[in-house]
Scaffold this motif. Sequence first.
Motif, mmCIF file in Angstrom:
data_model
loop_
_atom_site.group_PDB
_atom_site.id
_atom_site.type_symbol
_atom_site.label_atom_id
_atom_site.label_comp_id
_atom_site.label_asym_id
_atom_site.label_seq_id
_atom_site.Cartn_x
_atom_site.Cartn_y
_atom_site.Cartn_z
ATOM 1 N N THR A 67 -2.370 12.274 3.814
ATOM 2 C CA THR A 67 -1.963 11.065 4.804
ATOM 3 C C THR A 67 -2.026 11.279 6.064
ATOM 4 O O THR A 67 -2.066 12.529 6.433
ATOM 5 C CB THR A 67 -0.227 11.141 4.331
ATOM 6 N N ALA A 68 -1.956 10.150 6.964
ATOM 7 C CA ALA A 68 -2.164 10.415 8.286
ATOM 8 C C ALA A 68 -1.553 8.944 8.871
ATOM 9 O O ALA A 68 -1.964 7.831 8.290
ATOM 10 C CB ALA A 68 -3.496 10.780 8.819
ATOM 11 N N SER A 69 -0.833 8.910 9.919
ATOM 12 C CA SER A 69 -0.625 7.504 10.713
ATOM 13 C C SER A 69 -0.886 7.846 12.070
ATOM 14 O O SER A 69 -0.729 8.820 12.589
ATOM 15 C CB SER A 69 0.968 7.617 10.641
ATOM 16 N N ALA A 70 -1.517 6.849 12.664
ATOM 17 C CA ALA A 70 -1.927 6.465 13.953
ATOM 18 C C ALA A 70 -2.921 7.403 14.410
ATOM 19 O O ALA A 70 -2.805 8.192 15.452
ATOM 20 C CB ALA A 70 -0.799 6.470 14.841
ATOM 21 N N VAL A 101 -4.909 1.573 5.135
ATOM 22 C CA VAL A 101 -6.077 1.900 4.192
ATOM 23 C C VAL A 101 -5.478 2.772 2.995
ATOM 24 O O VAL A 101 -5.027 3.931 3.571
ATOM 25 C CB VAL A 101 -7.204 2.422 4.733
ATOM 26 N N LEU A 102 -5.706 2.582 1.842
ATOM 27 C CA LEU A 102 -5.632 3.518 0.660
ATOM 28 C C LEU A 102 -6.748 3.485 -0.148
ATOM 29 O O LEU A 102 -7.251 2.581 -0.429
ATOM 30 C CB LEU A 102 -4.074 3.004 -0.054
ATOM 31 N N ALA A 103 -7.392 4.549 -0.113
ATOM 32 C CA ALA A 103 -8.406 4.939 -1.153
ATOM 33 C C ALA A 103 -7.916 6.159 -2.169
ATOM 34 O O ALA A 103 -7.375 7.271 -2.008
ATOM 35 C CB ALA A 103 -9.418 5.620 -0.178
ATOM 36 N N VAL A 104 -8.489 5.580 -3.363
ATOM 37 C CA VAL A 104 -8.103 6.513 -4.458
ATOM 38 C C VAL A 104 -9.157 6.602 -5.454
ATOM 39 O O VAL A 104 -9.967 5.783 -5.456
ATOM 40 C CB VAL A 104 -6.885 6.001 -5.436
ATOM 41 N N PRO A 105 -9.570 7.903 -5.872
ATOM 42 C CA PRO A 105 -10.725 8.196 -6.738
ATOM 43 C C PRO A 105 -10.691 7.283 -8.078
ATOM 44 O O PRO A 105 -9.802 6.874 -8.698
ATOM 45 C CB PRO A 105 -10.744 9.628 -7.181
ATOM 46 N N LYS A 106 -11.965 6.839 -8.569
ATOM 47 C CA LYS A 106 -11.926 6.252 -9.828
ATOM 48 C C LYS A 106 -12.204 7.093 -10.879
ATOM 49 O O LYS A 106 -12.682 8.250 -10.798
ATOM 50 C CB LYS A 106 -13.385 5.235 -9.778
ATOM 51 N N ASP A 107 -11.664 6.579 -12.253
ATOM 52 C CA ASP A 107 -12.219 7.727 -13.181
ATOM 53 C C ASP A 107 -13.628 7.587 -13.664
ATOM 54 O O ASP A 107 -14.518 6.842 -13.119
ATOM 55 C CB ASP A 107 -11.180 7.284 -14.425
ATOM 56 N N LEU A 115 0.771 -1.246 0.037
ATOM 57 C CA LEU A 115 -0.168 0.128 -0.065
ATOM 58 C C LEU A 115 1.036 1.319 -0.086
ATOM 59 O O LEU A 115 0.554 2.114 -0.690
ATOM 60 C CB LEU A 115 -0.999 -0.029 1.361
ATOM 61 N N LEU A 116 1.949 1.106 0.712
ATOM 62 C CA LEU A 116 2.855 2.545 0.728
ATOM 63 C C LEU A 116 3.351 2.661 -0.679
ATOM 64 O O LEU A 116 3.396 3.836 -1.142
ATOM 65 C CB LEU A 116 3.979 2.051 1.647
ATOM 66 N N ALA A 117 3.768 1.524 -1.339
ATOM 67 C CA ALA A 117 4.398 1.433 -2.612
ATOM 68 C C ALA A 117 3.229 2.258 -3.721
ATOM 69 O O ALA A 117 3.560 3.082 -4.448
ATOM 70 C CB ALA A 117 4.922 0.093 -3.411
ATOM 71 N N TYR A 124 -4.065 8.285 2.203
ATOM 72 C CA TYR A 124 -3.193 7.105 2.792
ATOM 73 C C TYR A 124 -3.318 7.104 4.200
ATOM 74 O O TYR A 124 -2.694 8.111 4.770
ATOM 75 C CB TYR A 124 -1.692 7.014 2.368
ATOM 76 N N ALA A 125 -3.910 6.090 5.019
ATOM 77 C CA ALA A 125 -4.340 6.009 6.329
ATOM 78 C C ALA A 125 -3.529 4.850 6.967
ATOM 79 O O ALA A 125 -3.986 3.734 6.703
ATOM 80 C CB ALA A 125 -5.579 6.101 6.712
#
Length: 272
Positions: free
Chosen positions: A106-109, A252-258, A24-26, A134-135
């Motif tokens: 982004t956010a961590s913890a 969790v990684l969330a990206v918009p769809k086209d 997910l980070l990559a 990116y959470a």
Amino acid sequence: MTGFALDWLALREPADAAARAPQLLAMARHYLEGVPEGSVVDLGSGTGSTMRAFGETSAGWTLVDHDPALLAAARSMLGARDDATFLEADLRDLDALPLEGASLVTASALFDLVSADWLAEFAGRLVRERTALYAALSYDGTMVWEEQHELDAVVVEAFNAHQAGDKGFGAALGPKAGEQLVSHFVAGGFAVGVDDSTWRLEPGDLYTAFVEGVVDAVSQTGRCDLDVLAQWRAFRLDRARSGLCTVGHVDVLAVPKDDEGRGALRASELTR
């Protein structure tokens, strides 16, 4: 915050780095590099651990935290660089956060500390603006010790109850944060990836500090007799130089769809 907060963040950063879901980070990095003149807003940035985890990127970063001491430490640790700016802001005030125009937040913890209402408003804003998220490192409510103790289940239950208490945003999501993040962004039509980012605490200073933190939290709940809790603490600290503890977290990684419903990343790379 006090110097203890800086010490705690320094202690946990290597465990966080080892726990982050590498795929997910990559993918978050890949997404960011695909956005021309990309920009990142890192919420609850602390000393800049998320930016360090990303490594060199072509994007500009805005590190946002409520604590000027942590932002000062971030400036010092990140060194002289022209791709980072620092903003002191109250994270509870969504209108004060520089989210507009960001390519990636982004956010961590962080998200296990916020309330359901705050998260719903935050997620709704990112969905409307089609901003990726990116959470990392949201606590999932699980804690497993290599050497078990008869009070482990009682302690974990009380700790989780404390995690759901008010952390400044109202009643916190605690262990429900990961599933709530997924729910909001799936409902918003985003492509969402979820992966394990469990802490694996080897014997040492972080293990000891974590035990003390658990005991302090549980003692505030009234759910465990303090004398009994002291026995559990003594047992755990006696094994602070041996054994292993795993503490469940999720990324969790969330990206918009086209417009055709495809994720900006390969659909096969994301789990939902």
